[in-house]
Motif scaffolding. Structure first.
Motif, PDB file in Angstrom:
ATOM      1  N   ASP A   1      24.111 -20.109   5.459  1.00  0.00           N
ATOM      2  CA  ASP A   1      22.945 -20.581   4.710  1.00  0.00           C
ATOM      3  C   ASP A   1      23.014 -20.019   3.287  1.00  0.00           C
ATOM      4  O   ASP A   1      22.746 -18.839   3.058  1.00  0.00           O
ATOM      5  N   VAL A   2      23.360 -20.880   2.338  1.00  0.00           N
ATOM      6  CA  VAL A   2      23.532 -20.456   0.951  1.00  0.00           C
ATOM      7  C   VAL A   2      22.239 -19.893   0.379  1.00  0.00           C
ATOM      8  O   VAL A   2      22.245 -18.869  -0.309  1.00  0.00           O
ATOM      9  N   GLU A   3      21.119 -20.506   0.675  1.00  0.00           N
ATOM     10  CA  GLU A   3      19.829 -20.025   0.162  1.00  0.00           C
ATOM     11  C   GLU A   3      19.478 -18.665   0.764  1.00  0.00           C
ATOM     12  O   GLU A   3      18.977 -17.783   0.068  1.00  0.00           O
ATOM     13  N   ALA A   4      19.766 -18.477   2.025  1.00  0.00           N
ATOM     14  CA  ALA A   4      19.501 -17.184   2.666  1.00  0.00           C
ATOM     15  C   ALA A   4      20.365 -16.098   2.026  1.00  0.00           C
ATOM     16  O   ALA A   4      19.894 -14.973   1.796  1.00  0.00           O
ATOM     17  N   ARG A   5      21.604 -16.401   1.731  1.00  0.00           N
ATOM     18  CA  ARG A   5      22.496 -15.445   1.084  1.00  0.00           C
ATOM     19  C   ARG A   5      21.972 -15.070  -0.301  1.00  0.00           C
ATOM     20  O   ARG A   5      21.946 -13.907  -0.681  1.00  0.00           O
ATOM     21  N   ARG A   6      21.521 -16.063  -1.051  1.00  0.00           N
ATOM     22  CA  ARG A   6      20.967 -15.809  -2.388  1.00  0.00           C
ATOM     23  C   ARG A   6      19.716 -14.951  -2.292  1.00  0.00           C
ATOM     24  O   ARG A   6      19.546 -13.977  -3.027  1.00  0.00           O
ATOM     25  N   ALA A   7      18.821 -15.283  -1.382  1.00  0.00           N
ATOM     26  CA  ALA A   7      17.582 -14.522  -1.212  1.00  0.00           C
ATOM     27  C   ALA A   7      17.873 -13.081  -0.789  1.00  0.00           C
ATOM     28  O   ALA A   7      17.222 -12.140  -1.240  1.00  0.00           O
ATOM     29  N   TYR A   8      18.875 -12.915   0.069  1.00  0.00           N
ATOM     30  CA  TYR A   8      19.277 -11.586   0.532  1.00  0.00           C
ATOM     31  C   TYR A   8      19.741 -10.734  -0.655  1.00  0.00           C
ATOM     32  O   TYR A   8      19.297  -9.602  -0.833  1.00  0.00           O
ATOM     33  N   ARG A   9      20.633 -11.280  -1.452  1.00  0.00           N
ATOM     34  CA  ARG A   9      21.134 -10.543  -2.617  1.00  0.00           C
ATOM     35  C   ARG A   9      20.020 -10.220  -3.601  1.00  0.00           C
ATOM     36  O   ARG A   9      19.961  -9.125  -4.147  1.00  0.00           O
ATOM     37  N   GLN A  10      19.140 -11.170  -3.821  1.00  0.00           N
ATOM     38  CA  GLN A  10      18.022 -10.963  -4.743  1.00  0.00           C
ATOM     39  C   GLN A  10      17.082  -9.871  -4.215  1.00  0.00           C
ATOM     40  O   GLN A  10      16.622  -9.022  -4.973  1.00  0.00           O
ATOM     41  N   ALA A  11      16.817  -9.873  -2.912  1.00  0.00           N
ATOM     42  CA  ALA A  11      15.938  -8.865  -2.318  1.00  0.00           C
ATOM     43  C   ALA A  11      16.537  -7.469  -2.458  1.00  0.00           C
ATOM     44  O   ALA A  11      15.828  -6.506  -2.788  1.00  0.00           O
ATOM     45  N   TRP A  12      17.840  -7.329  -2.216  1.00  0.00           N
ATOM     46  CA  TRP A  12      18.472  -6.023  -2.343  1.00  0.00           C
ATOM     47  C   TRP A  12      18.530  -5.548  -3.788  1.00  0.00           C
ATOM     48  O   TRP A  12      18.384  -4.360  -4.075  1.00  0.00           O
ATOM     49  N   LYS A  13      18.713  -6.468  -4.724  1.00  0.00           N
ATOM     50  CA  LYS A  13      18.708  -6.101  -6.146  1.00  0.00           C
ATOM     51  C   LYS A  13      17.322  -5.596  -6.553  1.00  0.00           C
ATOM     52  O   LYS A  13      17.202  -4.565  -7.223  1.00  0.00           O
ATOM     53  N   ALA A  14      16.282  -6.297  -6.137  1.00  0.00           N
ATOM     54  CA  ALA A  14      14.914  -5.868  -6.448  1.00  0.00           C
ATOM     55  C   ALA A  14      14.590  -4.528  -5.790  1.00  0.00           C
ATOM     56  O   ALA A  14      13.929  -3.668  -6.385  1.00  0.00           O
ATOM     57  N   TYR A  15      15.072  -4.333  -4.576  1.00  0.00           N
ATOM     58  CA  TYR A  15      14.852  -3.082  -3.854  1.00  0.00           C
ATOM     59  C   TYR A  15      15.504  -1.917  -4.595  1.00  0.00           C
ATOM     60  O   TYR A  15      14.882  -0.869  -4.804  1.00  0.00           O
ATOM     61  N   LYS A  16      16.750  -2.084  -5.009  1.00  0.00           N
ATOM     62  CA  LYS A  16      17.438  -1.022  -5.743  1.00  0.00           C
ATOM     63  C   LYS A  16      16.705  -0.701  -7.035  1.00  0.00           C
ATOM     64  O   LYS A  16      16.554   0.479  -7.394  1.00  0.00           O
ATOM     65  N   THR A  17      16.198  -1.709  -7.726  1.00  0.00           N
ATOM     66  CA  THR A  17      15.443  -1.484  -8.951  1.00  0.00           C
ATOM     67  C   THR A  17      14.181  -0.673  -8.655  1.00  0.00           C
ATOM     68  O   THR A  17      13.863   0.278  -9.381  1.00  0.00           O
ATOM     69  N   ALA A  18      13.474  -1.018  -7.584  1.00  0.00           N
ATOM     70  CA  ALA A  18      12.261  -0.274  -7.206  1.00  0.00           C
ATOM     71  C   ALA A  18      12.598   1.172  -6.852  1.00  0.00           C
ATOM     72  O   ALA A  18      11.873   2.098  -7.238  1.00  0.00           O
ATOM     73  N   LEU A  19      13.695   1.383  -6.136  1.00  0.00           N
ATOM     74  CA  LEU A  19      14.105   2.748  -5.789  1.00  0.00           C
ATOM     75  C   LEU A  19      14.449   3.550  -7.037  1.00  0.00           C
ATOM     76  O   LEU A  19      14.072   4.722  -7.158  1.00  0.00           O
ATOM     77  N   ASP A  20      15.151   2.927  -7.974  1.00  0.00           N
ATOM     78  CA  ASP A  20      15.499   3.586  -9.232  1.00  0.00           C
ATOM     79  C   ASP A  20      14.241   3.971  -9.998  1.00  0.00           C
ATOM     80  O   ASP A  20      14.120   5.100 -10.479  1.00  0.00           O
ATOM     81  N   GLU A  21      13.308   3.045 -10.105  1.00  0.00           N
ATOM     82  CA  GLU A  21      12.078   3.280 -10.870  1.00  0.00           C
ATOM     83  C   GLU A  21      11.229   4.397 -10.269  1.00  0.00           C
ATOM     84  O   GLU A  21      10.587   5.151 -10.994  1.00  0.00           O
ATOM     85  N   ARG A  22      11.222   4.506  -8.950  1.00  0.00           N
ATOM     86  CA  ARG A  22      10.381   5.510  -8.282  1.00  0.00           C
ATOM     87  C   ARG A  22      11.170   6.734  -7.822  1.00  0.00           C
ATOM     88  O   ARG A  22      10.636   7.597  -7.147  1.00  0.00           O
ATOM     89  N   ASP A  23      12.435   6.814  -8.232  1.00  0.00           N
ATOM     90  CA  ASP A  23      13.282   7.959  -7.920  1.00  0.00           C
ATOM     91  C   ASP A  23      13.280   8.258  -6.419  1.00  0.00           C
ATOM     92  O   ASP A  23      13.016   9.373  -5.984  1.00  0.00           O
TER      93      ASP A  23
END
Length: 144
Positions: free
Chosen positions: A82-104
């Motif tokens: 599922d191409v859309e599921a793969r895209r959403a997965y990558r986007q979710a992990w990118k946003a998660y890493k950004t949130a972790l970085d911002e909140r240390d």
């Protein structure tokens, strides 16, 4: 909050080091497959993020009134065809890493930890501000 943290990790017999509770000091612990980063918030709440190679990430805030809030974590898997599921997965992990970085909320790496510690029977922990690693004996896992 420290009691709520210990209750959450009861199956692994993990608890915050007493000095971290007494001083309301932020830090990291490693034991029994877990890497946990915790922070005390200005309102007295305890925020923690826990990772384990055998389980999904957990990110929660425990409040002084006994309530808790689950922070957003990304999905663990997606349908490979599922191409859309793969895209959403990558986007979710990118946003998660950004949130972790911002909140240390990244646990301290163990690259400078003592080489001889038994992760099944010992708790490896450190407070923030480049403190040295400490090792404590873990209690046995409870019968659940």
């Amino acid at each position: 909050m420290a009691e709520s943290f210990a209750a959450y990790f009861r199956p692994w017999a993990l608890a915050l080091p007493q000095v971290a509770v007494d001083m309301r000091a932020d830090g990291t612990l490693h034991a029994r497959g877990w890497a946990v980063r915790w922070r005390w918030l200005p309102d007295g709440a305890l925020e923690f993020r826990a990772t384990n190679r055998m389980s999904n990430d957990r990110w929660q805030t425990l409040f002084p009134d006994g309530t808790s809030q689950q922070e957003s974590t990304p999905p663990e898997m997606y349908a490979d065809d599922d191409v859309e599921a793969r895209r959403a997965y990558r986007q979710a992990w990118k946003a998660y890493k950004t949130a972790l970085d911002e909140r240390d909320m990244h646990p301290r790496a163990t690259t400078d930890a003592p080489k001889k510690w038994d992760s099944e029977n010992q708790l490896l922990w450190s407070l923030d501000a480049d403190s040295s690693w400490k090792i404590e004996t873990l209690p046995p896992r409870p019968e659940i």
